[in-house]
Design a protein around this motif. Sequence first.
Motif, PDB file in Angstrom:
ATOM      1  N   ARG A 113     -12.578  40.682  13.583  1.00  0.00           N
ATOM      2  CA  ARG A 113     -11.441  42.063  13.202  1.00  0.00           C
ATOM      3  C   ARG A 113     -11.443  42.517  13.850  1.00  0.00           C
ATOM      4  N   ASN A 168     -22.066  48.868   6.898  1.00  0.00           N
ATOM      5  CA  ASN A 168     -20.615  48.405   7.044  1.00  0.00           C
ATOM      6  C   ASN A 168     -20.460  48.762   5.614  1.00  0.00           C
ATOM      7  N   ASN A 169     -19.138  48.564   4.923  1.00  0.00           N
ATOM      8  CA  ASN A 169     -19.213  48.372   4.174  1.00  0.00           C
ATOM      9  C   ASN A 169     -20.008  47.953   2.571  1.00  0.00           C
ATOM     10  N   ALA A 170     -20.805  47.060   3.012  1.00  0.00           N
ATOM     11  CA  ALA A 170     -21.566  46.282   2.371  1.00  0.00           C
ATOM     12  C   ALA A 170     -22.610  47.170   1.622  1.00  0.00           C
ATOM     13  N   ILE A 196     -16.138  39.061  -1.304  1.00  0.00           N
ATOM     14  CA  ILE A 196     -15.794  38.704  -0.095  1.00  0.00           C
ATOM     15  C   ILE A 196     -16.583  38.025   1.400  1.00  0.00           C
ATOM     16  N   PHE A 200     -21.259  38.911   0.647  1.00  0.00           N
ATOM     17  CA  PHE A 200     -21.205  39.736  -0.253  1.00  0.00           C
ATOM     18  C   PHE A 200     -20.126  39.468  -1.907  1.00  0.00           C
ATOM     19  N   VAL A 241     -13.270  48.506  -8.265  1.00  0.00           N
ATOM     20  CA  VAL A 241     -13.768  47.672  -6.865  1.00  0.00           C
ATOM     21  C   VAL A 241     -11.654  47.562  -6.159  1.00  0.00           C
ATOM     22  N   HIS A 242     -11.742  47.719  -4.675  1.00  0.00           N
ATOM     23  CA  HIS A 242     -10.254  47.097  -5.291  1.00  0.00           C
ATOM     24  C   HIS A 242     -10.411  45.585  -4.842  1.00  0.00           C
ATOM     25  N   SER A 244      -9.473  44.133  -2.637  1.00  0.00           N
ATOM     26  CA  SER A 244      -8.476  42.824  -0.878  1.00  0.00           C
ATOM     27  C   SER A 244      -8.132  42.377  -1.003  1.00  0.00           C
ATOM     28  N   LEU A 275     -13.456  51.340  -1.841  1.00  0.00           N
ATOM     29  CA  LEU A 275     -11.296  50.855  -1.778  1.00  0.00           C
ATOM     30  C   LEU A 275     -11.233  49.389  -0.510  1.00  0.00           C
ATOM     31  N   GLY A 276     -12.255  49.045  -0.225  1.00  0.00           N
ATOM     32  CA  GLY A 276     -12.769  47.687   1.023  1.00  0.00           C
ATOM     33  C   GLY A 276     -12.084  48.226   2.428  1.00  0.00           C
ATOM     34  N   SER A 307     -14.171  49.963   4.310  1.00  0.00           N
ATOM     35  CA  SER A 307     -15.097  49.401   6.405  1.00  0.00           C
ATOM     36  C   SER A 307     -14.205  50.232   6.985  1.00  0.00           C
ATOM     37  N   ASP A 309     -13.936  48.521   9.993  1.00  0.00           N
ATOM     38  CA  ASP A 309     -13.415  47.504  11.096  1.00  0.00           C
ATOM     39  C   ASP A 309     -12.405  46.736  10.669  1.00  0.00           C
ATOM     40  N   LYS A 310     -11.938  46.944   9.011  1.00  0.00           N
ATOM     41  CA  LYS A 310     -10.804  46.889   8.579  1.00  0.00           C
ATOM     42  C   LYS A 310      -9.608  47.528   9.180  1.00  0.00           C
ATOM     43  N   ALA A 317     -18.464  48.905  10.463  1.00  0.00           N
ATOM     44  CA  ALA A 317     -19.363  50.277   9.271  1.00  0.00           C
ATOM     45  C   ALA A 317     -19.079  50.075   8.715  1.00  0.00           C
TER      46      ALA A 317
HETATM   47  C1  LIG Z   1     -14.262  43.913   3.077  1.00  0.00           C
HETATM   48  C2  LIG Z   1     -14.747  44.162   1.325  1.00  0.00           C
HETATM   49  C3  LIG Z   1     -16.229  44.995   1.497  1.00  0.00           C
HETATM   50  C4  LIG Z   1     -16.953  44.403   2.159  1.00  0.00           C
HETATM   51  O1  LIG Z   1     -16.867  45.754   3.788  1.00  0.00           O
HETATM   52  P1  LIG Z   1     -17.783  44.868   4.648  1.00  0.00           P
HETATM   53  O2  LIG Z   1     -17.508  45.938   5.979  1.00  0.00           O
HETATM   54  O3  LIG Z   1     -16.989  43.467   5.816  1.00  0.00           O
HETATM   55  O4  LIG Z   1     -19.562  44.755   4.499  1.00  0.00           O
HETATM   56  C5  LIG Z   1     -16.511  45.834   0.727  1.00  0.00           C
HETATM   57  N1  LIG Z   1     -15.563  45.442  -0.949  1.00  0.00           N
HETATM   58  C6  LIG Z   1     -14.706  45.501  -0.955  1.00  0.00           C
HETATM   59  C7  LIG Z   1     -12.934  45.111  -1.970  1.00  0.00           C
HETATM   60  C8  LIG Z   1     -14.061  44.282   0.270  1.00  0.00           C
HETATM   61  O5  LIG Z   1     -12.787  44.660   1.070  1.00  0.00           O
END
Ligand SMILES: *Cc1c(COP(=O)(O)O)cnc(C)c1O
Length: 486
Positions: A113, A168-170, A196, A200, A241-242, A244, A275-276, A307, A309-310, A317
């Motif tokens: 990433r 992370n976002n999860a 994802i 996830f 949920v976006h 993404s 938001l992802g 996230s 790192d996106k 994170a």
């Molecule tokens: C990427 C994403 C996640 C997961 O995020 P990580 O940081 O990879 O765990 C969750 N929800 C959405 C909508 C995402 O785009």
Amino acid sequence: MGSIPTYSRHKKRRSDVKKELMRRIPKIDEVLNHPAISKSGGEVPPGLFLKSAREITEEKRQRILRGDEVDEEDISIEAIAMQTVKRAKAYYAFSMREVINCTGVSLHTNLGRSPLSDEAGRQVIKAAFGYNTLEYDVERGERGSRHQHLEQLIKNITGAEAAIAVNNNAAATMLCLAALGRGRETIVSRGELVEIGGSFRIPEIMEESGCTLVEVGTTNKTRISDYRNKISDNTAILLKVHTSNYRITGFTEEASLEELVKLGKENGLPVVHDLGSGLMEDLSDYGISEPTVKASLRAGADVVLFSGDKLLGGPQAGIIIGKREYISRMKNHPLARAFRIDKLTISALEATFRAYYDRDRALRNIPILRMLTASEVELAEKAQGLADKLSSVSEKIKASVVITENQVGGGSAPGTFLKGAAVAVEIESISTPKLERLLRRLPLPVIGRISHDDLLLEVRTLLDGDVELIAEGIKSILNDKDQNDD
Ligand SMILES: *Cc1c(COP(=O)(O)O)cnc(C)c1O
């Protein structure tokens, strides 16, 4: 060494052959004393040669016992010593290595990433090699909180009331659902039950967090009335949920975040927005129309998750921001401890968020943003530079600039293609698939992409110094006479 009798259909003869082969497998000590091992240098710890020699001789034994084809050559001391060296070196080599990303995909999940900014990298190194104030308050001389380093900063940058960062976002999603909705219901649109990257999946995360998923609407159409009709005394969260990594197009309808916020207010329910990507600065001028963190807060979301790192451009994170009452329930939940981030991540996140005090600085210093906002002219010049450099390596190399389309990646901005530039490379007497493989298997792997039988090296994702390193890699391929790639 006398020759070993060859196989015959005769049972007895066959077992004799096996016995003879087994007997001829060299002893471990002999293998370890072979010059191939002593000459292979002092890098590899001796224990790894021992382990490898044991494994390899045992594998030969098993093959013989199974009746696989094994000949004298296979069990010669030379062959076994060579294989031992190869395996011990492979064990000792680093598995996670640097690569050069020539795919043009800036947020390449398989390639780590987002690369960190220089400042984030420096902060990580400082935190790694010394002691620090991770949980220490130097003013008072007493224990502090690891959340203190980021919370005020994230509040300043996003305008949120409160913030916490997790792994992370999860993990952020899981913590949020568990803290705010455990044992109760969370309403989500059927059009937003995203997956994802395989592991996830919103319905599964929901189940793990102890929330009951209440799906509303259909895949392509969900109206605000669908949510309203499902609200009960047992509802805890309205989740948006976006989407993404995909777009639903055509005959579609979704409830806007604003409508959900209004519905949430009417019913005293928090609206959580996953938001992802976590885009902080609007990039629509650059052809990227992902929703921003600030827009989500402005629309009134009670909690926003994204996230690190996106599109934020930091370390792995999950950032959770929003109303104080909800964030403090998450901070006090036992999962917050399980999902907490370490000093290295805190250092990198702090440096990344700090860059956002100034939009220009963020676009310049955060590698992901610099790549995504690179101008066509800049990319074309970079590609020409790479093509010239490669052509100068040898007459056998043909390198030409081509205009391409780049994806953002990392499950962000699906369907968005940015105009990119790449170098199409050919080397006399090496086929395109072979060249792709040879570059990928270099000590410093160069990861390109094949498009219509051309090997393309995209320049959007190149970092400082990469052009020279690619040229060196290609030179070494030309110098390697056998170009052995099996
Ligand atoms: C990427 C994403 C996640 C997961 O995020 P990580 O940081 O990879 O765990 C969750 N929800 C959405 C909508 C995402 O785009």
